[in-house]
Scaffold this motif. Structure first.
Motif, PDB file in Angstrom:
ATOM      1  N   ASP A  47       0.817  -1.308  -0.190  1.00 47.80           N
ATOM      2  CA  ASP A  47       0.210  -0.001  -0.011  1.00 47.80           C
ATOM      3  C   ASP A  47       0.867   1.438   0.105  1.00 47.80           C
ATOM      4  O   ASP A  47       1.859   1.205   0.274  1.00 47.80           O
ATOM      5  N   GLU A  48       0.249   2.383   0.217  1.00 48.08           N
ATOM      6  CA  GLU A  48       0.472   3.561  -0.355  1.00 48.08           C
ATOM      7  C   GLU A  48       1.579   3.823   0.946  1.00 48.08           C
ATOM      8  O   GLU A  48       2.978   4.518   1.001  1.00 48.08           O
ATOM      9  N   GLY A  49       1.594   3.305   2.070  1.00 45.70           N
ATOM     10  CA  GLY A  49       2.106   3.812   3.308  1.00 45.70           C
ATOM     11  C   GLY A  49       3.269   2.328   3.851  1.00 45.70           C
ATOM     12  O   GLY A  49       4.360   3.142   3.483  1.00 45.70           O
ATOM     13  N   ALA A  50       3.452   1.915   2.813  1.00 45.48           N
ATOM     14  CA  ALA A  50       4.510   0.919   3.149  1.00 45.48           C
ATOM     15  C   ALA A  50       5.455   1.583   1.951  1.00 45.48           C
ATOM     16  O   ALA A  50       6.318   1.251   2.035  1.00 45.48           O
ATOM     17  N   ARG A  60       5.750   4.522   0.506  1.00 47.96           N
ATOM     18  CA  ARG A  60       6.601   5.635   1.349  1.00 47.96           C
ATOM     19  C   ARG A  60       7.674   5.437   2.284  1.00 47.96           C
ATOM     20  O   ARG A  60       8.538   5.733   2.759  1.00 47.96           O
ATOM     21  N   ALA A  61       6.971   3.962   3.048  1.00 46.98           N
ATOM     22  CA  ALA A  61       8.342   4.094   4.064  1.00 46.98           C
ATOM     23  C   ALA A  61       9.200   3.599   3.966  1.00 46.98           C
ATOM     24  O   ALA A  61      10.542   3.554   4.529  1.00 46.98           O
ATOM     25  N   GLY A  78      10.983   7.068   4.332  1.00 45.27           N
ATOM     26  CA  GLY A  78      11.256   6.419   5.979  1.00 45.27           C
ATOM     27  C   GLY A  78      12.997   4.953   6.014  1.00 45.27           C
ATOM     28  O   GLY A  78      13.077   5.557   6.623  1.00 45.27           O
ATOM     29  N   LYS A 124      12.956   2.050   5.712  1.00 44.61           N
ATOM     30  CA  LYS A 124      12.740   0.925   6.480  1.00 44.61           C
ATOM     31  C   LYS A 124      12.400  -0.168   5.708  1.00 44.61           C
ATOM     32  O   LYS A 124      12.331  -0.264   4.643  1.00 44.61           O
ATOM     33  N   GLY A 156       1.905  -3.735   5.154  1.00 42.27           N
ATOM     34  CA  GLY A 156       1.647  -3.128   4.316  1.00 42.27           C
ATOM     35  C   GLY A 156       1.443  -3.917   3.298  1.00 42.27           C
ATOM     36  O   GLY A 156       1.531  -3.474   1.911  1.00 42.27           O
ATOM     37  N   GLY A 169       4.766  -0.303  -5.661  1.00 43.85           N
ATOM     38  CA  GLY A 169       3.577   0.530  -4.949  1.00 43.85           C
ATOM     39  C   GLY A 169       2.523   1.077  -6.070  1.00 43.85           C
ATOM     40  O   GLY A 169       1.901   0.336  -6.784  1.00 43.85           O
TER      41      GLY A 169
END
Length: 385
Positions: free
Chosen positions: A297-300, A302-303, A307, A309, A315, A333
């Motif tokens: 997903d978008e959060g992963a 970005r991480a 980030g 990470k 994610g 992504g």
């Protein structure tokens, strides 16, 4: 940061950085005459420029297209064939002729050459990749100029290195080059196809943002496979790993490479957008063959990219392919492939987690990262057509 790296990071330099290791790629259209034969005068000129670079303290690697083109006339072919077996036949005949011409031209300047024909397996398999790196290190330490091409005689449609622009970017990684020079039949990158009303040359690209709204579409020549799209993509890949890239016309090679000045009104200079990477990450990013995809997903995404990470299970939203733990996978992504890395789960294990999550059942107890940060290589956003 090394002295050379600091010099190439500063924008378009006035000269090639002192002591820079340089990869020069010249395409088929720049090495052939109108009748399809090899342009021996161009080869002689390039041999002199390579000798001059070495005399000024540069290690030089030459990526030379032209094997297929060099085999057309001897085999009585009027144009580049579309059938794979005929392409391989032309490459088989032409590669020997091509190398002989380079050796003759280089020897006139006292330069020792070494032929290195690469296959996709040579860079896709990690152990082979390390061996190729060691071979290049040895050749350059001994003062030889490696002349590189894909081994087209045995390459297949399904498993090849692609065009020689991409090959040149891979070679730049293999030898940890400071500068990649892509010589073509156009004076660098333009805001639109040269000849289009209002089209202007672009002399410096600092990042992908400078390419917004720029048209790089267009096919290669009748004897080549590349176009400006492949060159910009190769530049993007090389720059992301610390190698500055210069795209210029082969007709301007003498002005660019005879030194000591680097004319500001010739070609397009792409400044590095990232540092030199460890060879393992380079291999993962650009030479390995992914066995599947992990959708995030978008959060992963970005991480991973912002980030810095590891990729964790929450994610992951999908998986494609049938792979085992330890396989190289693409991490995808919402918009694009963001990274490539070694997955610590088999596809079946990820599918089990996703199925349990979808039905509301108990989620299997997995705590390890899907792809650990140490096993992850980010991929740059490359220019499209």
């Amino acid at each position: 940061m090394s002295t050379v790296s600091a010099q190439v990071q500063a924008g378009r330099p006035e000269a090639l950085p002192s002591g820079a290791r340089v990869v020069v790629k010249i395409g088929s259209s720049s090495l052939t005459r109108d009748d399809g034969g090899l342009d021996l005068n161009r080869i002689d000129i390039m041999a002199g420029l390579v000798a001059g670079l070495r005399g000024r303290g540069h290690d030089v690697v030459l990526v030379s297209s032209g094997a297929v083109a060099a085999g057309l006339t001897p085999l009585g072919m009027e144009r580049r064939p579309g059938e794979l077996r005929l392409l391989q036949a032309a490459a088989s005949v032409g590669q020997g002729n091509l190398l002989a011409r380079w050796q003759t031209a280089m020897s006139a300047y006292g330069v020792v050459t070494a032929q290195v024909l690469l296959t996709a397996q040579d860079v896709a398999v990690r152990s082979h990749y390390r061996t190729v790196r060691s071979t290049f290190d040895a050749l350059l330490s001994l003062g030889a100029v490696p002349i590189i091409n894909e081994n087209d005689a045995v390459a297949t449609t399904e498993f090849n290195l692609g065009d020689n622009d991409h090959l040149a970017a891979l070679v730049s990684h293999l030898v940890t080059a400071d500068v990649l020079v892509l010589l073509t039949d156009v004076d660098g990158l333009w805001t639109a196809r040269p000849g289009t009303p209002g089209a202007e040359p672009i002399r410096l690209v600092r990042s992908g943002a400078d390419l917004e709204g720029v048209s790089v579409s267009g096919r290669g020549s009748a004897v080549g496979t590349g176009g400006m799209t492949t060159k910009v993509q190769a530049a993007t890949i090389a720059c992301a790993s610390g190698t500055a890239t210069l795209i210029a016309s082969a007709d301007d090679a003498a002005r660019l490479l005879s030194g000591p000045r680097l004319p500001a009104d010739v070609g397009t200079w792409f400044a590095p957008t990232g540092p030199h990477r460890p060879s393992r990450r380079l291999w993962m990013a650009y030479a390995s063959v992914p066995e599947g995809r992990v959708l995030v997903d978008e959060g992963a995404a970005r991480a991973l990219t912002v980030g810095k990470k590891s990729l964790l299970l929450p994610g992951v939203i999908g998986v494609t392919g049938d792979f085992e733990s330890g396989a190289v996978v693409d991490v995808v992504g919402p918009e694009r492939i963001v990274a490539r890395g070694i997955c610590r789960y088999a596809a079946a294990e990820l599918e089990e987690v996703l199925a349990a999550r979808a039905t509301g059942g108990p989620v299997p107890d997995h705590v390890a990262p899907v792809v650990h940060r140490d096993d992850l290589a980010e991929l740059p956003r490359t220019a499209g057509v």
